[in-house]
Design a protein around this motif. Sequence first.
Motif, PDB file in Angstrom:
ATOM      1  N   TRP A  90       7.691  16.394  13.791  1.00 39.96           N
ATOM      2  CA  TRP A  90       6.852  15.311  14.292  1.00 39.96           C
ATOM      3  C   TRP A  90       7.397  14.855  15.641  1.00 39.96           C
ATOM      4  O   TRP A  90       8.615  14.874  15.865  1.00 39.96           O
ATOM      5  CB  TRP A  90       6.874  14.132  13.324  1.00 39.96           C
ATOM      6  N   LEU A 104       3.191   9.023  15.707  1.00 44.53           N
ATOM      7  CA  LEU A 104       3.800  10.342  15.819  1.00 44.53           C
ATOM      8  C   LEU A 104       2.695  11.387  15.726  1.00 44.53           C
ATOM      9  O   LEU A 104       1.687  11.184  15.047  1.00 44.53           O
ATOM     10  CB  LEU A 104       4.829  10.595  14.716  1.00 44.53           C
ATOM     11  N   LYS A 105       2.911  12.517  16.395  1.00 48.08           N
ATOM     12  CA  LYS A 105       1.904  13.562  16.458  1.00 48.08           C
ATOM     13  C   LYS A 105       2.491  14.927  16.095  1.00 48.08           C
ATOM     14  O   LYS A 105       3.679  15.172  16.268  1.00 48.08           O
ATOM     15  CB  LYS A 105       1.317  13.647  17.873  1.00 48.08           C
ATOM     16  N   SER A 127       4.911  18.741  10.899  1.00 46.83           N
ATOM     17  CA  SER A 127       6.258  19.305  10.854  1.00 46.83           C
ATOM     18  C   SER A 127       6.318  20.524   9.958  1.00 46.83           C
ATOM     19  O   SER A 127       5.308  20.958   9.396  1.00 46.83           O
ATOM     20  CB  SER A 127       7.257  18.256  10.344  1.00 46.83           C
ATOM     21  N   CYS A 170       4.577  20.348   6.524  1.00 46.92           N
ATOM     22  CA  CYS A 170       3.138  20.168   6.353  1.00 46.92           C
ATOM     23  C   CYS A 170       2.477  21.396   5.724  1.00 46.92           C
ATOM     24  O   CYS A 170       2.842  22.534   6.019  1.00 46.92           O
ATOM     25  CB  CYS A 170       2.488  19.885   7.708  1.00 46.92           C
ATOM     26  N   TYR A 193      -1.057  18.843  10.863  1.00 46.34           N
ATOM     27  CA  TYR A 193      -0.629  19.678  11.986  1.00 46.34           C
ATOM     28  C   TYR A 193      -1.797  19.988  12.916  1.00 46.34           C
ATOM     29  O   TYR A 193      -1.715  20.884  13.746  1.00 46.34           O
ATOM     30  CB  TYR A 193       0.031  20.971  11.486  1.00 46.34           C
ATOM     31  N   THR A 236      11.720  14.898  12.331  1.00 47.30           N
ATOM     32  CA  THR A 236      11.160  14.085  13.415  1.00 47.30           C
ATOM     33  C   THR A 236      11.979  14.251  14.692  1.00 47.30           C
ATOM     34  O   THR A 236      13.200  14.117  14.672  1.00 47.30           O
ATOM     35  CB  THR A 236      11.142  12.598  13.015  1.00 47.30           C
TER      36      THR A 236
END
Length: 288
Positions: A207, A238-239, A242, A245, A253, A270
């Motif tokens: 992330w 957050l984008k 990770s 996912c 994602y 992260t």
Amino acid sequence: MIAVKGGETFVGTNDPALVIDGEGPERKVNVNDFFLESETVTVSRFAEFVEATGYITEAEKFGYTAVFAGLLQDKMRVAENVAGTPWWARVHGAIWNAPEGPGSSIEERMDHPVTQVSWNDAMAFAQWVGGRLPTEAEWEHAARGGNRRRRYPWGDEEPTDEKVFCNIWQGRFPHENTLADGFFGTAPARSFKPTEDGFYNLCGNVWEWTSEPFRVRSLSRHAKIRNEQARKNSDKVLKGGSFLCHKSYCYRYRIAARMGLSPDSASNNTGFRIAYDVRPDASSNSGM
């Protein structure tokens, strides 16, 4: 750094997969020209920052942080499992240079994204290098390759347990990972095929913190409750999702996907990348 041409663009989507996260509706926005680093900040670069400044991360101050339990070899390090998500554990001594706690090492992961860093830690690093965290709109604009619609940085083709585009989970989460992508935890920051513009791992792997406060744009009861919680916690967006996912569990994602966490949160999935403003005397030629 990669130059990104700004202008009128958009953020979010009118076809949200997780309405609860505030992925939609799509909104028109304008962004200035900017630079964005091609990869997330690596362990090696963060080590240089700590060496030069003596910086102490928030995870070090708190004494524990979140670790995916599947990566733990010594279960005795677990302070407690997180309620509702037993695959997450609070681990004493889990910090940026020991991401899974005492005994874990970064020695062979210097080119991986640094993890166990909070938003506040990321901001401190950004200031040190003369940059900043990207906005959510900037992050999406770069991931899409400009003002065009695509679900992922590589296009619209869906990753599967057999077809790999990025570092996410393959198999039955959280019990079986087939490792079709070659990684159980993080991958090097320059793994997988970059976008046409040269960005690596904008989706999957870790992330990425942005500068944006988290907010769900909806008048629903749930949105009001979530927004009040986000306001109290000063949650940030957050984008990218990770390595944990999977479509069956955390379908985040996608470019429009997002998550909000408090600025002092840290975990072993992260990280962040750095953006820069374009100086008046700098050119920003880009194919976007």
